[in-house]
Design a protein around this motif. Structure first.
Motif, short mmCIF file in Angstrom:
data_model
loop_
_atom_site.label_atom_id
_atom_site.label_comp_id
_atom_site.label_asym_id
_atom_site.label_seq_id
_atom_site.Cartn_x
_atom_site.Cartn_y
_atom_site.Cartn_z
N VAL A 102 -3.28 -3.21 -6.15
CA VAL A 102 -1.86 -2.95 -5.86
C VAL A 102 -0.97 -3.92 -6.64
O VAL A 102 0.07 -3.54 -7.18
CB VAL A 102 -1.58 -3.06 -4.34
CG1 VAL A 102 -0.09 -2.92 -4.05
CG2 VAL A 102 -2.35 -2.00 -3.57
N LEU A 103 -1.40 -5.18 -6.73
CA LEU A 103 -0.65 -6.20 -7.47
C LEU A 103 -0.56 -5.83 -8.95
O LEU A 103 0.50 -5.91 -9.58
CB LEU A 103 -1.35 -7.55 -7.30
CG LEU A 103 -0.53 -8.83 -7.45
CD1 LEU A 103 0.58 -8.90 -6.42
CD2 LEU A 103 -1.44 -10.04 -7.30
N THR A 104 -1.69 -5.40 -9.50
CA THR A 104 -1.75 -5.06 -10.93
C THR A 104 -0.88 -3.86 -11.28
O THR A 104 -0.23 -3.83 -12.33
CB THR A 104 -3.22 -4.76 -11.33
OG1 THR A 104 -4.03 -5.89 -10.99
CG2 THR A 104 -3.34 -4.49 -12.82
N PHE A 105 -0.86 -2.86 -10.37
CA PHE A 105 -0.14 -1.62 -10.67
C PHE A 105 1.20 -1.53 -9.93
O PHE A 105 1.73 -0.43 -9.73
CB PHE A 105 -1.02 -0.42 -10.31
CG PHE A 105 -2.23 -0.29 -11.19
CD1 PHE A 105 -2.12 0.20 -12.48
CD2 PHE A 105 -3.48 -0.68 -10.73
CE1 PHE A 105 -3.23 0.32 -13.30
CE2 PHE A 105 -4.60 -0.57 -11.53
CZ PHE A 105 -4.48 -0.07 -12.84
N SER A 106 1.76 -2.66 -9.54
CA SER A 106 3.03 -2.67 -8.79
C SER A 106 4.17 -2.03 -9.58
O SER A 106 4.99 -1.29 -9.03
CB SER A 106 3.40 -4.09 -8.37
OG SER A 106 3.47 -4.94 -9.50
N LYS A 107 4.21 -2.27 -10.89
CA LYS A 107 5.26 -1.69 -11.73
C LYS A 107 5.11 -0.17 -11.79
O LYS A 107 6.09 0.58 -11.73
CB LYS A 107 5.20 -2.29 -13.14
CG LYS A 107 6.29 -1.78 -14.09
CD LYS A 107 7.68 -2.21 -13.62
CE LYS A 107 8.75 -1.72 -14.60
NZ LYS A 107 10.12 -2.01 -14.09
N ASN A 108 3.86 0.29 -11.91
CA ASN A 108 3.60 1.73 -11.94
C ASN A 108 3.99 2.40 -10.63
O ASN A 108 4.50 3.52 -10.61
CB ASN A 108 2.12 1.99 -12.23
CG ASN A 108 1.65 1.31 -13.51
OD1 ASN A 108 1.36 0.12 -13.50
ND2 ASN A 108 1.59 2.04 -14.60
#
Length: 427
Positions: A102-108
């Motif tokens: 979730v942290l990695t894809f927060s922008k997505n």
């Protein structure tokens, strides 16, 4: 005070938990209603998305909780200790992995759901491991019928989220989405109380026997599959509406979903009591169908009443709960309540079968969950069409669950009659 203590002693732990669950559901409802009134339809869309993500997380956490519940009943002594440590290890590792994703894809996620910022997803991500550890705690309490502690952990989570979120919204001049995410994250910390970590060794060298571990993994896999269908059926509509419609429509729909889901949240309370009871009766060789009938009767009666009230007084309900700004959605209230009611009743059947290690209903629910998503993706001209698609999917799901129960029950009765005939012929 003495009179209160005497009264409390007379109340069974199960009834105490049911009363507590009603209070928790009421508190969660108040939390959402106050957010809707304070923020208005447009800003409430982001808040409702976070609440939906919390529900998604709760379904995933339920996999850990139900697995711990089941084997708390079945395992004892060294096997139970090894299993307990294993579940905490699984919960922690899976929680960290999910949080990193979730942290990695927060922008997505921000772009996918058209939110104001990505930081609310980042805050949410950091707290995810705590939720899964909390779920294992709850499974221990549920399986051991320690309903007092089970009730307490739900209370601490609910009250801390309610009080801290609104304290932050009223006192801190930040984006509401960030503050709501912070309130949710902090509530997971409080939800760990009460806990009993005595003797828990997350990375203990003691291992479950291969046959027990296989049994655990089969149940976790199938329960995870069913909880995935729960996520899809219960939350895909809000996520798809957030994607396809503007913020105002998404906020209006979220308020509709919140009111209409009252049946499901009450049904959840009965599921918490259903599973350990059915597992124990099966273990003791007692009939389990009467337990199912009792809970279906409760939920069916409650559902009928709620749908009827929503049909008669939609404007009054919407105005009292959210205010005049949400009145344009009132005509859909009884229809959404009907869809949720159908799902709640079919859900009782599904958890009953899951308790008995009968997994065909999990596949049925999965197929119908994906069909609901497909229907909404194909037909979403307006919010009314979205609700109609859900009613169609839920009618088919309930009919399928009923047919499975009838076929399974009739085949079981035929088997019993054959045994009786064989027995009579030998005498």
């Amino acid at each position: 005070m003495s009179a209160i203590k005497i009264t409390l002693k007379k109340v069974s732990p199960k009834h105490l938990f049911m009363g507590s669950a009603l209070l928790v559901n009421g508190g969660n409802y108040l939390y959402n209603l106050l957010l809707g009134r304070l923020l208005g339809p447009e800003a409430f869309a982001d808040a409702a998305l976070l609440v939906t993500l919390l529900l998604v997380l709760s379904f995933v956490g339920m996999t850990f909780q139900l697995a711990t519940t089941k084997f708390a009943v079945l395992f004892s002594d060294e096997t139970w200790v090894a299993f307990k440590n294993t579940m905490y290890r699984y919960a922690l590792v899976f929680g960290v992995f999910t949080g990193i994703l979730v942290l990695t894809f927060s922008k997505n996620l921000q772009e996918l759901f058209n939110t104001q910022n990505k930081y609310m997803f980042m805050i949410f991500a950091v707290a995810i491991p705590l939720y899964f550890v909390m779920s294992v705690n709850r499974g221990r309490f549920q399986g051991r019928h320690d309903f007092g502690k089970l009730a307490a952990t739900y209370q601490t989570e609910m009250w801390s989220r309610l009080l801290l979120t609104f304290a932050l919204l009223l006192l801190v001049p930040f984006e509401p989405g960030i503050l709501i995410a912070a309130g949710i994250a902090l509530s997971f910390v409080f939800g760990l109380f009460p806990s009993d970590f005595k003797g828990v060794q997350v990375f203990s060298k003691s291992k479950l026997a291969a046959v027990d571990l296989r049994q655990v993994w089969i149940f976790i896999g199938l329960t995870a599959g069913y909880e995935l269908t729960q996520i899809i059926i219960n939350n895909s509509d809000i996520l798809l509406v957030k994607h396809y419609f503007n913020d105002k429509d998404a906020g209006l729909y979220s308020s509709l979903a919140l009111i209409g889901r009252v049946v499901y949240f009450v049904a959840w309370m009965f599921v918490m009591l259903l599973m350990p009871t059915v597992i124990q009766k099966q273990k003791d060789g007692e009939p389990t169908a009467p337990v199912l009938f009792k809970y279906v009767f409760f939920i069916g009666g409650l559902s009928t009443f709620i749908v009827f009230v929503c049909f008669l007084h939609p404007n009054l309900i919407i105005t009292l709960m959210f205010g005049d700004a949400y009145l344009s959605i009132a005509h859909l209230l009884w229809k959404y309540a009907l869809a949720t009611s159908l799902f709640a009743v079919s859900n009782i059947f599904a958890y009953y079968f899951l308790s008995l290690n009968q997994y065909s209903p999990v596949i049925l629910s999965g197929l119908l969950g994906f069909s609901q998503v497909a229907l909404i993706m194909l037909y979403h001209d307006n919010l009314e069409t979205v609700v109609h698609m859900q009613i169609i999917a839920m009618v088919i799901l309930l009919v399928a669950q009923l047919l499975f129960f009838i076929i399974k029950n009739s085949s079981s009765n035929m088997g019993d009659k054959k045994k009786d005939l064989v027995g009579s012929n030998t005498h």
